[in-house]
Write a protein that holds these residues in place. Structure first.
Motif, PDB file in Angstrom:
ATOM      1  N   ARG A  65     129.735 -82.765 -48.162  1.00 31.02           N
ATOM      2  CA  ARG A  65     129.479 -83.555 -46.936  1.00 31.02           C
ATOM      3  C   ARG A  65     130.703 -83.678 -46.226  1.00 31.02           C
ATOM      4  O   ARG A  65     130.565 -83.723 -44.864  1.00 31.02           O
ATOM      5  CB  ARG A  65     128.712 -84.528 -47.217  1.00 31.02           C
ATOM      6  CG  ARG A  65     128.014 -85.211 -45.717  1.00 31.02           C
ATOM      7  CD  ARG A  65     127.240 -86.512 -46.381  1.00 31.02           C
ATOM      8  NE  ARG A  65     125.859 -86.159 -46.858  1.00 31.02           N
ATOM      9  CZ  ARG A  65     124.832 -86.489 -46.201  1.00 31.02           C
ATOM     10  NH1 ARG A  65     124.660 -86.784 -45.025  1.00 31.02           N
ATOM     11  NH2 ARG A  65     123.667 -86.225 -46.785  1.00 31.02           N
ATOM     12  N   ASP A 113     126.337 -88.811 -53.170  1.00 28.90           N
ATOM     13  CA  ASP A 113     126.157 -88.536 -51.709  1.00 28.90           C
ATOM     14  C   ASP A 113     125.447 -89.783 -50.964  1.00 28.90           C
ATOM     15  O   ASP A 113     125.610 -90.296 -49.913  1.00 28.90           O
ATOM     16  CB  ASP A 113     125.010 -87.452 -51.485  1.00 28.90           C
ATOM     17  CG  ASP A 113     124.646 -86.959 -50.182  1.00 28.90           C
ATOM     18  OD1 ASP A 113     125.763 -86.670 -49.760  1.00 28.90           O
ATOM     19  OD2 ASP A 113     123.665 -86.711 -49.993  1.00 28.90           O
ATOM     20  N   VAL A 157     127.302 -91.825 -47.638  1.00 27.79           N
ATOM     21  CA  VAL A 157     126.341 -91.965 -46.241  1.00 27.79           C
ATOM     22  C   VAL A 157     126.558 -93.589 -46.111  1.00 27.79           C
ATOM     23  O   VAL A 157     126.505 -93.689 -44.786  1.00 27.79           O
ATOM     24  CB  VAL A 157     124.720 -91.892 -46.564  1.00 27.79           C
ATOM     25  CG1 VAL A 157     124.242 -92.338 -45.282  1.00 27.79           C
ATOM     26  CG2 VAL A 157     124.680 -90.346 -46.812  1.00 27.79           C
ATOM     27  N   GLU A 200     128.185 -94.874 -42.713  1.00 30.07           N
ATOM     28  CA  GLU A 200     127.707 -95.679 -41.385  1.00 30.07           C
ATOM     29  C   GLU A 200     128.545 -97.004 -41.463  1.00 30.07           C
ATOM     30  O   GLU A 200     128.579 -97.133 -40.054  1.00 30.07           O
ATOM     31  CB  GLU A 200     126.287 -96.287 -42.095  1.00 30.07           C
ATOM     32  CG  GLU A 200     125.289 -95.199 -42.123  1.00 30.07           C
ATOM     33  CD  GLU A 200     124.068 -95.712 -42.971  1.00 30.07           C
ATOM     34  OE1 GLU A 200     123.982 -96.877 -43.704  1.00 30.07           O
ATOM     35  OE2 GLU A 200     122.810 -95.021 -42.729  1.00 30.07           O
TER      36      GLU A 200
END
Length: 135
Positions: free
Chosen positions: A61, A95, A99, A103
C-alpha cells in the motif's frame, strides 16, 4: 612580463584563492560525493526500518501511495519512522493500522480544493432549434 611570469603569477594567485576559500576545486567534488553517500545511507536506513515495521500488505500500500502521492508517502514514512524510534510501534503494522496512521497524516496535510468552472454560454451557442444547413 613574459608568459612564464604571467603563469607563475596566475598559479600563485590561484593557490591563494584556494587556500582562502577552503581548498582545491576537487574538494567540492569530494564533498558532493560524501553528501551523496550520506543520502544513500539514510535511504537504506529508512528502508530497513520500514521493512521491520510494516508487513507485506502495508508495504504494498505504501508503494502504491508513493506512485500516486509522493508527498503524502514521504510524510507517512517520516511519521512511522519517528514512531518506531520512539518505541510507539509494537510488532509489524498491518493494513488496518496503516490506514489509521494514513488518516492522521491526511488530517495534518493542507487540504487543497480544486474547483471546475463551467461556462454555460459556450455550450448554449449551438442549439437544436437552429437550422444549420439552411434547408
Amino acid at each position: 612580463m613574459s608568459d612564464a611570469d604571467l603563469d607563475a603569477l596566475r598559479a600563485q594567485r590561484m593557490s591563494q584563492m584556494q587556500s582562502q576559500y577552503g581548498g582545491a576545486g576537487g574538494s567540492d567534488g569530494d564533498k558532493q560525493q560524501a553528501q551523496q553517500e550520506q543520502m544513500r545511507a539514510q535511504e537504506e536506513m529508512k528502508h530497513s526500518i520500514l521493512s521491520q515495521v510494516l508487513d507485506q500488505q502495508a508495504r504494498a500500500r505504501l508503494n502504491t501511495l508513493k506512485v500516486s502521492k509522493p508527498e503524502k508517502a514521504q510524510m507517512f514514512e517520516n511519521m512511522v519512522i519517528r514512531m518506531a524510534q520512539m518505541g510507539q510501534v509494537r510488532g509489524k503494522l498491518d493494513d488496518a493500522q496503516f490506514v489509521s496512521i494514513l488518516e492522521s497524516v491526511n488530517a495534518q496535510m493542507p487540504q487543497s480544493k480544486s474547483t471546475v468552472k463551467y461556462d454555460r454560454r459556450r455550450a448554449a451557442i449551438d442549439s437544436d432549434d437552429d437550422e444549420d444547413y439552411g434547408c
